[in-house]
Each structure stands twice: as C-alpha cells, then as structure tokens.
Design a protein around this motif. Sequence first.
Motif, PDB file in Angstrom:
ATOM      1  N   GLU A  97       0.119   2.543   5.939  1.00  0.00           N
ATOM      2  CA  GLU A  97       1.380   2.048   5.386  1.00  0.00           C
ATOM      3  C   GLU A  97       1.132   0.873   4.449  1.00  0.00           C
ATOM      4  O   GLU A  97       1.746   0.788   3.380  1.00  0.00           O
ATOM      5  CB  GLU A  97       2.331   1.632   6.504  1.00  0.00           C
ATOM      6  N   LEU A  98       0.269  -0.029   4.823  1.00  0.00           N
ATOM      7  CA  LEU A  98      -0.069  -1.167   3.970  1.00  0.00           C
ATOM      8  C   LEU A  98      -0.690  -0.693   2.659  1.00  0.00           C
ATOM      9  O   LEU A  98      -0.366  -1.202   1.575  1.00  0.00           O
ATOM     10  CB  LEU A  98      -1.044  -2.084   4.703  1.00  0.00           C
ATOM     11  N   GLN A  99      -1.581   0.291   2.735  1.00  0.00           N
ATOM     12  CA  GLN A  99      -2.239   0.816   1.549  1.00  0.00           C
ATOM     13  C   GLN A  99      -1.223   1.495   0.642  1.00  0.00           C
ATOM     14  O   GLN A  99      -1.241   1.311  -0.576  1.00  0.00           O
ATOM     15  CB  GLN A  99      -3.343   1.793   1.949  1.00  0.00           C
ATOM     16  N   ARG A 100      -0.300   2.291   1.183  1.00  0.00           N
ATOM     17  CA  ARG A 100       0.729   2.962   0.384  1.00  0.00           C
ATOM     18  C   ARG A 100       1.645   1.946  -0.287  1.00  0.00           C
ATOM     19  O   ARG A 100       2.015   2.098  -1.445  1.00  0.00           O
ATOM     20  CB  ARG A 100       1.554   3.899   1.257  1.00  0.00           C
ATOM     21  N   ALA A 101       2.002   0.925   0.476  1.00  0.00           N
ATOM     22  CA  ALA A 101       2.895  -0.083  -0.088  1.00  0.00           C
ATOM     23  C   ALA A 101       2.219  -0.830  -1.235  1.00  0.00           C
ATOM     24  O   ALA A 101       2.853  -1.131  -2.246  1.00  0.00           O
ATOM     25  CB  ALA A 101       3.321  -1.055   0.996  1.00  0.00           C
ATOM     26  N   SER A 102       0.943  -1.114  -1.128  1.00  0.00           N
ATOM     27  CA  SER A 102       0.254  -1.823  -2.207  1.00  0.00           C
ATOM     28  C   SER A 102       0.090  -0.928  -3.431  1.00  0.00           C
ATOM     29  O   SER A 102       0.108  -1.403  -4.558  1.00  0.00           O
ATOM     30  CB  SER A 102      -1.083  -2.353  -1.733  1.00  0.00           C
TER      31      SER A 102
ATOM     32  N   PRO B 141       4.697  -5.249   1.306  1.00  0.00           N
ATOM     33  CA  PRO B 141       4.729  -4.635   2.638  1.00  0.00           C
ATOM     34  C   PRO B 141       5.727  -5.333   3.543  1.00  0.00           C
ATOM     35  O   PRO B 141       5.985  -6.524   3.407  1.00  0.00           O
ATOM     36  CB  PRO B 141       3.312  -4.807   3.146  1.00  0.00           C
ATOM     37  N   VAL B 142       6.329  -4.586   4.398  1.00  0.00           N
ATOM     38  CA  VAL B 142       7.330  -5.103   5.325  1.00  0.00           C
ATOM     39  C   VAL B 142       6.649  -6.005   6.346  1.00  0.00           C
ATOM     40  O   VAL B 142       5.639  -5.629   6.932  1.00  0.00           O
ATOM     41  CB  VAL B 142       8.077  -3.952   6.036  1.00  0.00           C
ATOM     42  N   GLY B 143       7.218  -7.195   6.569  1.00  0.00           N
ATOM     43  CA  GLY B 143       6.700  -8.104   7.566  1.00  0.00           C
ATOM     44  C   GLY B 143       5.590  -8.981   7.066  1.00  0.00           C
ATOM     45  O   GLY B 143       5.076  -9.803   7.782  1.00  0.00           O
ATOM     46  N   VAL B 144       5.164  -8.869   5.795  1.00  0.00           N
ATOM     47  CA  VAL B 144       4.113  -9.700   5.238  1.00  0.00           C
ATOM     48  C   VAL B 144       4.688 -10.495   4.076  1.00  0.00           C
ATOM     49  O   VAL B 144       5.421  -9.958   3.244  1.00  0.00           O
ATOM     50  CB  VAL B 144       2.918  -8.824   4.743  1.00  0.00           C
ATOM     51  N   GLY B 145       4.382 -11.734   3.984  1.00  0.00           N
ATOM     52  CA  GLY B 145       4.860 -12.563   2.877  1.00  0.00           C
ATOM     53  C   GLY B 145       6.198 -13.203   3.160  1.00  0.00           C
ATOM     54  O   GLY B 145       6.445 -13.694   4.253  1.00  0.00           O
ATOM     55  N   SER B 146       7.105 -13.187   2.206  1.00  0.00           N
ATOM     56  CA  SER B 146       8.390 -13.867   2.326  1.00  0.00           C
ATOM     57  C   SER B 146       9.378 -13.021   3.139  1.00  0.00           C
ATOM     58  O   SER B 146       9.287 -11.805   3.170  1.00  0.00           O
ATOM     59  CB  SER B 146       8.979 -14.126   0.945  1.00  0.00           C
ATOM     60  N   PRO B 147      10.360 -13.688   3.784  1.00  0.00           N
ATOM     61  CA  PRO B 147      11.355 -12.956   4.548  1.00  0.00           C
ATOM     62  C   PRO B 147      12.289 -12.184   3.634  1.00  0.00           C
ATOM     63  O   PRO B 147      12.447 -12.498   2.467  1.00  0.00           O
ATOM     64  CB  PRO B 147      12.114 -14.048   5.309  1.00  0.00           C
TER      65      PRO B 147
END
Length: 109
Positions: free
Chosen positions: A90-95, A101-107
């Motif tokens: 999922e992280l790879q697809r999002a990048s 990615p959901v849950g990473v970085g800003s809210p």
Amino acid sequence: MASDGGRKRSYITSGSDSNNGGIINRISSAISESPVVYEGKRAACGAASVAKKLLRSTGKAAWVVGTTFLVLVVPLIIEMDREQQFNELELQRASLLGTPPVGVGSPPN
C-alpha cells in the motif's frame, strides 16, 4: 633360599578352599549382604525411577508446548507477515500514485 622366620604365608584365593570358598568369596558375600549396600542399591533404584518419570513428564510437556506453538503461534506469525507485506505494498502504491500515504505525515484536513 630365604627363610620366612617361622611364619606361614596365607594367600588370597578366589577359588574354593577347604574353609568356605576362600577369603575373597567370604568378603564379597559379607559386603553384598551389608545393610549399607542394600540401602545404597535401594536409593539408586529410587533415583533411577524418579529420573525415568522426570524424563517421561518432560517429554510430554515438550510435546504439548511444541504442538501448541505450531497450532497457535505459527499461524499468527504468518498472518502478521502477510499484513506487513500488505502495508508495504500500500505504501509503495501510494508513493507511485503521488498521494500521501494514510497515517504518515500531516493529519487529514
């Protein structure tokens, strides 16, 4: 030849003499009938019995622990590994798509 000085020599024999089978046989039969030897043999047999029971129960406990591990823990480890691989995918697809990615970085807004 050298003289004994009038002393008789006695030999230790293991064969049968005219007086009850020789000194070694008499000593060994006296030792084997000793209460100390009997108690020692009894203690050794008791220790062997306890060791045998301990080994048997340890083997049973090892079997229970091993089969429980295989039935309960191994599938849990496999499922956790699958979930980790899914999250990485999922992280790879999002990048690749350019979305954060959901849950990473800003809210979320």
